[in-house]
Every structure is written in structure tokens, then in C-alpha cells.
Enzyme design. Sequence first.
Site, PDB file in Angstrom:
ATOM      1  N   ASP A 165       0.872  -1.165   0.000  1.00 30.35           N
ATOM      2  CA  ASP A 165       0.000   0.000   0.000  1.00 30.35           C
ATOM      3  C   ASP A 165       0.918   1.227   0.000  1.00 30.35           C
ATOM      4  O   ASP A 165       2.103   1.117   0.334  1.00 30.35           O
ATOM      5  CB  ASP A 165      -0.879  -0.041   1.256  1.00 30.35           C
ATOM      6  CG  ASP A 165      -1.665   1.234   1.464  1.00 30.35           C
ATOM      7  OD1 ASP A 165      -2.356   1.665   0.521  1.00 30.35           O
ATOM      8  OD2 ASP A 165      -1.573   1.816   2.561  1.00 30.35           O
ATOM      9  N   ASP A 209      -0.200   5.091   0.932  1.00 28.59           N
ATOM     10  CA  ASP A 209      -0.459   6.058   2.001  1.00 28.59           C
ATOM     11  C   ASP A 209      -0.591   5.373   3.351  1.00 28.59           C
ATOM     12  O   ASP A 209      -1.423   4.480   3.535  1.00 28.59           O
ATOM     13  CB  ASP A 209      -1.737   6.846   1.694  1.00 28.59           C
ATOM     14  CG  ASP A 209      -1.583   7.707   0.443  1.00 28.59           C
ATOM     15  OD1 ASP A 209      -0.734   8.612   0.467  1.00 28.59           O
ATOM     16  OD2 ASP A 209      -2.296   7.459  -0.543  1.00 28.59           O
ATOM     17  N   ASP A 222      -1.476  -0.792   6.183  1.00 29.96           N
ATOM     18  CA  ASP A 222      -1.636  -0.178   7.502  1.00 29.96           C
ATOM     19  C   ASP A 222      -3.077  -0.079   7.955  1.00 29.96           C
ATOM     20  O   ASP A 222      -3.343  -0.011   9.155  1.00 29.96           O
ATOM     21  CB  ASP A 222      -1.033   1.229   7.500  1.00 29.96           C
ATOM     22  CG  ASP A 222      -1.852   2.204   6.667  1.00 29.96           C
ATOM     23  OD1 ASP A 222      -2.337   3.209   7.216  1.00 29.96           O
ATOM     24  OD2 ASP A 222      -2.019   1.955   5.456  1.00 29.96           O
TER      25      ASP A 222
END
Length: 205
Positions: free
Chosen positions: A20, A22, A179
Amino acid sequence: MEQFGSLNIPKSGYKAVIFDLDGTLVDSMPAHFQAWCEALAANGAPKDVFPEDVFYSMGGRPTKDIVKEINGEFNLDLDPEAISYSKRKAFLDRLDLVELNEDVVAFAKSLRGKMPVGIASGGSRKVVEATLKTTGLSELFDEVVTADDVKCGKPAPDAFLDCAERLDVAPADCLVLEDAAPGIMAAQLAGMKVITVPAAIHIVE
């Protein structure tokens, strides 16, 4: 296991790694939240329809999907296209606030020349490419999949499945670093192994 700062990474059991962007490769979430606040205000949204804790819980989801959810919850008629445009512009004005997640970047750099490496992001192509360019990460990745490339954004598995296909690796042979809950769910639905990247701590005054 191999240690990269706070990350424990298995040394084997996968043939490609998908990241990922961001909140994972880069700490960009404060800049994204500021952009959201500006975009919502500019488009006539009532104050406090998108609190910071809710923003973080929806990390990785496409902007338009979030606007539709806000509309449904608060009985509003905000224009997803207009807010998406405003939010993208506001974020691009704040690229100087984006910082590298050094542990994750160190792992990504360690993979070069060893196996295929990709990105599956919930951001738009323009924002993702601008972020990668500004942070100097563009050359690290073989394939980059964005929200513009798939029909359904996270938590649907589309972005991860598309990235695996582009990397020519079976989903079950992919390791994902994520995240946020929507992205973790998306990777799990894609049948991939997932490592959760600890969220950066931001002091809210």
C-alpha cells in the site's frame, strides 16, 4: 524472520511483494486529512461530518466511496466528483508534508532484483504518481495499481488481484504490507499473506 526497524518480515513463503502507499510506504495521512477538511468545507459540507478518527478507520478507500457513505449517514447530497477533485488539488498542494516510512522503504529497496514488487493504492493515479515522484520512490516498483484502474476499491480485493496479475504471480504467492483495516481486508480477500504496518503516531493538539 528478517527485521526492518519495527517490522518482522518472513524470509520466505512468497514470490512477490505488494505495498500500500499512504500510511504504509509514506506517512501522508496528516496531509490527506487536511486535504479532506479543505475539500469538504469548500463544497458546503457541515463541520465535523468526517472526524479524524473516522478518517483513519477508512484509510485506503477511494474518495468517492467515502463521500457516498458520508451522504448516506448524514442525509447530504455532496458531489463525489467535485469533492474528489478538490481533495486531490488540496493534497497535491501539501506534498511537502509527506514523509517516508523508512522501515517499509528499506524493505522495499531490499527486494530490488530479487522478486517482483508492486503498489496497490486506493488513491487516484495522479496523486499516487505525484507522491512517488516527490518522495523519490517511483523507480522501486514494477507495477502500480490505483483506484482509477479497478472497478471496486478497497476493501474489495480488486487492486491487489490486478497488481498480482500484472506482476505475473499467483495471489497466494504474494505478501502484502498494509496499515489500514480496509486494505488489510482487501488483501485477505485476495488470498494474500498480510503484514500490518504500525500506524504512525500523530500528536493532536
